[in-house]
Scaffold this motif. Structure first.
Motif, mmCIF file in Angstrom:
data_model
loop_
_atom_site.group_PDB
_atom_site.id
_atom_site.type_symbol
_atom_site.label_atom_id
_atom_site.label_comp_id
_atom_site.label_asym_id
_atom_site.label_seq_id
_atom_site.Cartn_x
_atom_site.Cartn_y
_atom_site.Cartn_z
ATOM 1 N N PRO A 74 0.800 -1.226 0.000
ATOM 2 C CA PRO A 74 0.000 0.000 0.000
ATOM 3 C C PRO A 74 0.831 1.273 0.000
ATOM 4 O O PRO A 74 1.963 1.304 0.503
ATOM 5 N N HIS A 75 0.249 2.298 -0.622
ATOM 6 C CA HIS A 75 0.849 3.637 -0.634
ATOM 7 C C HIS A 75 -0.256 4.663 -0.406
ATOM 8 O O HIS A 75 -1.447 4.356 -0.533
ATOM 9 N N THR A 76 0.158 5.894 -0.145
ATOM 10 C CA THR A 76 -0.797 7.006 -0.068
ATOM 11 C C THR A 76 -0.260 8.158 -0.909
ATOM 12 O O THR A 76 0.906 8.160 -1.323
ATOM 13 N N CYS A 109 4.268 10.030 -0.113
ATOM 14 C CA CYS A 109 3.549 8.884 0.449
ATOM 15 C C CYS A 109 3.779 8.906 1.949
ATOM 16 O O CYS A 109 4.924 8.854 2.401
ATOM 17 N N LEU A 111 3.296 6.665 4.078
ATOM 18 C CA LEU A 111 3.837 5.402 4.586
ATOM 19 C C LEU A 111 5.330 5.272 4.274
ATOM 20 O O LEU A 111 6.057 4.553 4.946
ATOM 21 N N HIS A 112 5.769 5.938 3.210
ATOM 22 C CA HIS A 112 7.171 5.900 2.789
ATOM 23 C C HIS A 112 7.547 7.327 2.388
ATOM 24 O O HIS A 112 7.550 7.666 1.198
ATOM 25 N N MET A 115 9.193 8.773 -0.738
ATOM 26 C CA MET A 115 8.513 8.806 -2.044
ATOM 27 C C MET A 115 7.894 10.189 -2.228
ATOM 28 O O MET A 115 6.950 10.546 -1.512
HETATM 29 CU CU LIG Z 1 4.356 4.376 -0.159
#
Ligand SMILES: [Cu+2]
Length: 126
Positions: A74-76, A109, A111-112, A115
């Motif tokens: 998953p990403h956002t 993102c 979550l990361h 990115m």
């Molecule tokens: Cu991500």
């Protein structure tokens, strides 16, 4: 006076002028077509291998941009200025936002956070 307008030389002159005007009238057409294409084409940013592609995207005001998650995780998509924030996108899920106001919109993102990407919104007449 009416007879002077019927002189052959004058008619020839008018004909050349008309052809020149036609050539000039054709010139702006490709520019208009390009601007319309910019506005109406669906615009997609792919998320693959922890990367937004294209990383920087330039669109005209009013363009809807769709992010599609091609990764298995998953990403956002979150704007740094908090203008938009997607839910968590699983594989093949998408998020769309319509950019109305010209400017540069950096996003990442959540979550990361490494990115990152940017959408540049500017009028196609620039
Ligand atoms: Cu991500």
């Amino acid at each position: 006076m009416p007879s002077a307008q019927r002189l052959p030389r004058r008619k020839a002159g008018c004909g050349i002028a008309a052809i020149t005007l036609q050539i000039l009238a054709l010139a702006p057409v490709p520019g208009i077509a390009a601007a319309e294409r910019t506005r109406t084409d669906p615009v997609v940013i792919r998320i693959d291998n922890f990367t937004f592609a294209p990383q920087t995207l330039t669109v005209a005001p009013g363009t809807s941009v769709t992010w599609v998650n091609g990764d298995d995780i998953p990403h956002t998509v979150v704007a740094q200025n908090k203008l938009f924030r997607s839910k968590t996108l699983d594989t093949d899920e998408r998020f769309t936002f319509t950019f109305q106001v010209p400017g540069e919109y950096a996003y990442f993102c959540s979550l990361h956070p490494h990115m990152t990407g940017t959408v540049v919104v500017k009028a196609s007449t620039d």
